[in-house]
Design a protein around this motif. Structure first.
Motif, PDB file in Angstrom:
ATOM      1  N   CYS A   1      45.524  42.843  45.131  1.00 28.53           N
ATOM      2  CA  CYS A   1      44.107  42.623  45.429  1.00 28.53           C
ATOM      3  C   CYS A   1      43.636  43.239  46.742  1.00 28.53           C
ATOM      4  CB  CYS A   1      43.812  41.129  45.444  1.00 28.53           C
ATOM      5  SG  CYS A   1      44.058  40.408  43.823  1.00 28.53           S
TER       6      CYS A   1
ATOM      7  N   ILE B   1      49.235  38.632  43.640  1.00 27.95           N
ATOM      8  CA  ILE B   1      47.895  38.776  44.221  1.00 27.95           C
ATOM      9  C   ILE B   1      47.975  39.583  45.516  1.00 27.95           C
ATOM     10  CG2 ILE B   1      46.059  37.451  45.375  1.00 27.95           C
ATOM     11  CD1 ILE B   1      45.755  37.219  42.383  1.00 27.95           C
TER      12      ILE B   1
ATOM     13  N   GLY C   1      40.960  38.720  43.960  1.00 25.58           N
ATOM     14  CA  GLY C   1      41.851  37.648  43.517  1.00 25.58           C
ATOM     15  C   GLY C   1      41.177  36.295  43.660  1.00 25.58           C
TER      16      GLY C   1
END
Length: 306
Positions: free
Chosen positions: A201, A197, A35
């Motif tokens: 991620c 995110i 991310g």
């Protein structure tokens, strides 16, 4: 040595006499979702443009599978697939025809590969329909399918969930994770949706004013620190507040009709025991979990978000 899909080496960009990107260096590994975060104007899009050769590099380099984007552009870029914001498609053609049309530009792409990417992004049912009838989420998936046609080892997605509804966002997140895990693709996601995110991620890099201020593994970032923010539902609350102020050497206040303290996890049972043994009624203890948003705002400062 650990394999690296993409490497940024002291990447700099100067426009006029202003340094926009100030020496970024980090690696991205195969099979991870990375991310790329930062407030508006931090330099995310400029960095992504340099990564894929859409903008000249003032200093430093980007290596893709060991090949320099500066000196060996053609070999380096063949490993990259990308989609920046909403992918553009021909609305009067079917999804399949759009992919066929794109495939003609790339040698050695067979019909089987088109079918493979269609299945990978879950568009089997809709692929023969005209793209004009697609939802935004379906178009994003078609864009990802197009970006994957030539079997890239790196996929760069700039705001892939832009304009999507919650179910569309969830779908795209699922496909991004699947690509990383099943195809061993290194995925770089630039987004301002911190909650996404957090779910998507493996690692994050945070950029502010063109500088990399942190690179962290999501597990480490989200692991609870020793000190916890604790809310205790207790009655009578004012007397409990006064009692704990005498007993504890930490700030005690009332929030939402509950006692709020910050203390180490190991201290919480002792605080509850003190209250109960002094005739206070404790109805609940709520430990607040820190989020990526908290971490992000700690690092960049709250007033920098537009």
């Amino acid at each position: 040595m650990e394999q690296v899909a993409m490497q940024l080496q002291n990447l700099k960009k100067t426009i006029g006499n202003k340094e926009i990107i100030k020496g970024l260096s980090f690696d991205i590994r195969p099979g991870e979702v990375f991310g790329f975060l930062g407030p508006n104007g931090a330099g995310k899009t400029t960095t992504i443009r340099m990564m894929v050769g859409l903008m000249g590099i003032t200093e430093g380099d980007v290596l893709i599978q060991g090949k320099s984007i500066k000196s060996d552009f053609k070999q380096a870029i063949r490993n990259v697939g990308g989609i920046v914001e909403n992918p553009e498609m021909y609305p009067f053609m079917s999804g399949w025809k759009n992919l066929q049309h794109y495939a003609r530009m790339i040698p050695e792409i067979q019909e089987e590969r088109i079918q493979e990417v269609v299945s990978l992004v879950g568009l089997d049912k809709a692929i023969k329909e005209k793209v004009g009838r697609y939802s935004l989420g379906m178009r994003q998936r078609l864009g990802i399918a197009q970006a994957l046609l030539h079997r890239p080892t790196i996929l760069i997605l700039d705001e892939p969930t832009n304009g999507l509804d919650p179910s569309g966002i969830r779908e795209i997140r699922k496909y991004i994770r699947r690509l990383a895990e099943e195809e061993n693709v290194a995925v770089i996601v630039s987004s301002h949706l911190l909650s996404e995110i957090e779910l998507m991620c493996d690692r994050i890099g945070i950029i502010k004013n063109g500088e990399l201020i942190a690179i962290e593994t999501m597990k480490d970032t989200m692991q609870d620190s020793k000190v916890k923010d604790v809310l205790i539902e207790v009655t009578p609350v004012e007397q409990a507040e006064a009692f704990l102020k005498e007993q504890l050497e930490i700030p005690v206040k009332v929030e939402d009709n509950m006692i709020a303290i910050s203390t180490e996890k190991s201290e919480i049972p002792g605080v509850v025991k003190k209250l109960v043994s002094n005739e206070f009624q404790v109805f609940g203890v709520y430990v607040q979990k820190s989020t990526l948003e908290d971490k992000f705002l700690d690092l960049i400062g709250e007033n920098t978000i537009e």
